[in-house]
Write an enzyme that holds these catalytic residues in place. Structure first.
Site, short mmCIF file in Angstrom:
data_model
loop_
_atom_site.label_atom_id
_atom_site.label_comp_id
_atom_site.label_asym_id
_atom_site.label_seq_id
_atom_site.Cartn_x
_atom_site.Cartn_y
_atom_site.Cartn_z
N SER A 1 0.82 -1.23 0.00
CA SER A 1 0.00 0.00 0.00
C SER A 1 0.85 1.27 0.00
O SER A 1 0.42 2.30 0.47
CB SER A 1 -0.92 0.00 1.22
OG SER A 1 -0.12 0.04 2.40
N HIS B 1 19.45 1.50 2.23
CA HIS B 1 18.36 2.43 1.96
C HIS B 1 17.41 1.97 0.86
O HIS B 1 16.20 2.08 1.00
CB HIS B 1 18.98 3.77 1.58
CG HIS B 1 18.00 4.88 1.33
ND1 HIS B 1 17.11 5.31 2.29
CD2 HIS B 1 17.78 5.65 0.22
CE1 HIS B 1 16.38 6.30 1.79
NE2 HIS B 1 16.74 6.51 0.54
N ARG C 1 25.38 8.85 -4.42
CA ARG C 1 25.35 8.18 -3.11
C ARG C 1 26.38 7.09 -2.93
O ARG C 1 26.89 6.89 -1.84
CB ARG C 1 23.98 7.56 -2.92
CG ARG C 1 23.01 8.57 -2.54
CD ARG C 1 21.73 7.95 -2.15
NE ARG C 1 20.81 9.06 -2.07
CZ ARG C 1 19.52 8.94 -2.06
NH1 ARG C 1 18.97 7.75 -2.14
NH2 ARG C 1 18.77 10.00 -1.98
N GLU D 1 19.70 17.35 -5.11
CA GLU D 1 20.29 16.24 -4.35
C GLU D 1 21.48 15.68 -5.11
O GLU D 1 21.73 16.06 -6.26
CB GLU D 1 19.23 15.15 -4.10
CG GLU D 1 18.14 15.60 -3.13
CD GLU D 1 17.04 14.59 -2.91
OE1 GLU D 1 17.14 13.46 -3.39
OE2 GLU D 1 16.05 14.96 -2.24
N GLU E 1 9.64 -0.06 -5.78
CA GLU E 1 10.97 -0.55 -5.40
C GLU E 1 11.13 -2.05 -5.58
O GLU E 1 12.24 -2.55 -5.80
CB GLU E 1 11.27 -0.16 -3.95
CG GLU E 1 12.71 -0.45 -3.54
CD GLU E 1 13.09 0.08 -2.17
OE1 GLU E 1 12.34 0.91 -1.61
OE2 GLU E 1 14.13 -0.34 -1.66
N ARG F 1 21.01 4.22 -8.17
CA ARG F 1 19.84 5.08 -8.38
C ARG F 1 20.17 6.54 -8.14
O ARG F 1 20.78 6.90 -7.13
CB ARG F 1 18.72 4.65 -7.43
CG ARG F 1 17.49 5.53 -7.49
CD ARG F 1 16.45 5.00 -6.54
NE ARG F 1 16.86 5.15 -5.17
CZ ARG F 1 16.50 6.15 -4.37
NH1 ARG F 1 15.69 7.10 -4.81
NH2 ARG F 1 16.92 6.19 -3.13
N HIS G 1 22.37 4.73 1.94
CA HIS G 1 22.23 6.19 2.04
C HIS G 1 23.34 6.70 2.95
O HIS G 1 23.60 6.13 4.00
CB HIS G 1 20.86 6.54 2.64
CG HIS G 1 20.49 7.97 2.44
ND1 HIS G 1 21.14 9.00 3.09
CD2 HIS G 1 19.55 8.55 1.66
CE1 HIS G 1 20.60 10.15 2.70
NE2 HIS G 1 19.65 9.91 1.83
N ALA H 1 3.38 3.17 -5.05
CA ALA H 1 3.12 2.42 -6.29
C ALA H 1 1.78 1.70 -6.20
O ALA H 1 0.96 1.75 -7.13
CB ALA H 1 4.25 1.43 -6.55
#
Ligand code: SIN
Length: 540
Positions: free
Chosen positions: A22, A353, A292, A124, A377, A388, A246, A25
């Site tokens: 839920s 992450h 990252r 970012e 994901e 990513r 992360h 997506a």
């Protein structure tokens, strides 16, 4: 072979589309697909227990006057380190903005705006442009809450089932047909009953698997259930070795998995050692805004070199009022723990992450098994490649959920006339729950120590050996005792851990998020996806 009309089998819940998960997506798919079918969304805990709720930074999209799709594509491909599928990148970058606008205009998501009403875009790591649409530092929660409210108003066309966890997918192969998915056994966490839900198509939207690692930004629910279930029915799973760490998770004994958004570095935050010296300049020309993989590895290297337990993220040179206004959630949480980021650098460490790998899908979210889709994901669309780009995940979830919701119209009914209900056999209730919690812990430590930010052949080999023993024990336990949520998650996470280890062993090079000390360079012959499927990868 099976009748094409709708039918009803007593004791079985039936829908057109069964969505597992839920998060963004799952809900976005439900919203769009409800235009042409009845949707059931199951969520293994509360409907708000998902990774989306924790996404702080935002959603990347070409919304600024100076930005172009070509530049966003270029940033995504560069960070993806040679493994992005260009088609998936084009799809997401070019179609993303229309979905961000849909959220803003139709669902009422209050993205931050400047005084002219234009998106106030953040920046970012890895982006050469400001292109992150955000709602302060609580973007995921703002989007998810608005969507949930909308979906709740859809009455009969969308049924929401919290506290229900899928155990396994139902496939026609078991009934002698060609392999197609037609539903799932679903465990009701409140009653302990295992229900049978049938559907024309099942959509895996179960999110990530961060809990496979000891330190993670992910909530407890992120146990890779969808990837494990899809693999068990023969779907192809790809690129599981590319687990993103992360760089900046809050380091504090009382803070569990709290993310310090990359957006802080986007606004000028500087990573420093505890002696105050900045170090990212020694690792990359983009310094604190490098991608990252680079930043997380740099911190890992500095922690190993200095023996320190954490580094710090320094925001103290920025105006205090701005920090409180732009990052209210992070400010609040840090203050609760006695850290005032206006005056004190924030202690941070890297943690698991995001899973860039997942169930392999085509441009419409179709997996390699008929009537089984994967989005968000849990899927591997090709967008992320080996690493990513920040804030491309909510973008991918939106775009592929919408595409799958359109494509799924053509999923044809393919169900057997008789469906066997869940059979527990001689399974008894376990009186040793400690076995489950101990094994969980063992897997997570093993993954952190041997399959983490920096890997080696020896570490991977050791991890593979230990996982084999652990999985044998779990299999035995699984068949002897009645299922419960913890056991189901353990079974899934053990398989996912094995898929990560196996994929990492099949990549004797370093690329993107996968860094192996014994093979520090790229190997041109390995510039391709690592694809595993049942019979070819770890035993299920
Ligand atoms: C963050 O806010 O740093 C997380 C954003 C992302 O994972 O894309």
């Amino acid at each position: 072979m099976f009748p094409a009309s709708k039918w009803y089998i007593p004791g079985i819940v039936d829908a057109d589309y069964l969505v597992l998960g839920s998060g963004l997506a799952g809900l976005y798919f439900a919203l769009r697909a409800s235009a042409h079918g009845r949707v059931i969304v199951v969520s293994k805990r509360e409907l708000t227990d998902n990774n989306t709720q924790h996404a702080q930074g935002g959603v990347a999209g070409v919304l600024g006057a100076n930005d172009t799709a070509e530049q966003h594509i270029e940033d995504t491909l560069r960070v993806g380190d040679g493994l992005c599928a260009r088609e998936a990148v084009e799809i997401c970058v070019r179609q993303g903005p229309e979905h961000i606008l849909y959220l803003a205009n139709q669902i009422g998501v209050a993205f931050d705006r400047d005084k002219n009403g234009e998106f106030n875009l953040g920046r970012e790591g890895g982006h050469n442009m400001r292109r992150i649409a955000h709602v302060h530092d609580m973007t995921g929660a703002a989007i998810h809450n608005a969507l949930l409210e909308t979906v709740r108003g859809y009455g009969d066309s969308i049924t929401l089932l919290p506290n229900h966890m899928a155990v396994d997918l139902l496939t026609t192969a078991k009934y002698g047909g060609p392999n197609a998915v037609f539903g799932a056994y679903v465990f009701d966490q409140a009653t302990g009953e295992v229900k049978t839900i049938t559907a024309r198509a099942v959509i895996i939207a179960t999110g990530g698997a961060g809990r496979v690692y000891f330190y993670t930004s992910n909530p407890d629910v992120a146990t890779g259930d969808g990837v494990a279930m899809a693999y068990r029915v023969g779907a192809r799973v790809a690129n599981m070795e590319f687990f993103q760490f992360h760089p900046t998770i809050l380091y504090h004994p009382a803070a569990k998995s709290f993310l310090i958004s990359e957006a802080l570095r986007g606004e000028g935050g500087v990573l420093r050692l505890r002696d105050g010296s900045a170090f990212m300049g020694r690792y990359h020309e983009m310094k604190d805004l490098a991608s990252r993989d680079v930043v997380a590895r740099a911190i890992d290297a500095e922690l190993k070199r200095t023996g320190d337990a954490h580094v710090v993220l320094d925001m103290t040179h920025l105006p205090g009022d701005f920090l409180v206004e732009r990052f209210p959630n992070i400010h609040r949480r840090c203050m609760e723990l006695g850290i005032d980021m206006r005056t004190t650098p924030i202690p941070v460490v890297p943690a698991a992450h995001y899973s860039c790998g997942g169930v392999m899908v085509d441009g419409n979210g179709r997996t390699s098994v008929r009537n089984l889709y994967a989005i968000g994901e849990a899927s591997m669309t090709g967008l992320h490649g080996a690493c990513r780009l920040a804030s491309n995940s909510l973008l991918e979830a939106l775009v592929y959920a919408a595409r799958a919701a359109e494509d799924v119209r053509s999923a044809s009914v393919n169900r057997p006339l008789q469906v066997a209900p869940w059979y527990a056999g001689d399974a008894t209730v376990t009186d040793e729950a400690v076995v489950v919690s101990h094994t969980w812990d063992e897997i997570r430590r093993l993954m952190w120590n041997y399959v983490g930010i920096v890997r080696s052949d020896k570490r991977l080999e050791r991890a593979a050996r230990r996982m084999q023993m652990i999985r044998e024990e779990i299999r035995e336990y699984y068949w002897n005792f009645q299922v419960n949520g913890d056991l189901l998650e353990l079974r899934n996470i053990a398989l996912v851990a094995d898929l990560i280890i196996e994929s990492a062993r099949r990549r004797p090079e370093s690329r993107g998020l996968h860094f192996n000390l014994d093979h520090p360079a790229h190997e041109q012959r390995l510039a391709k996806d690592t694809v595993l499927s049942r019979g070819d990868g770890p035993a299920v």
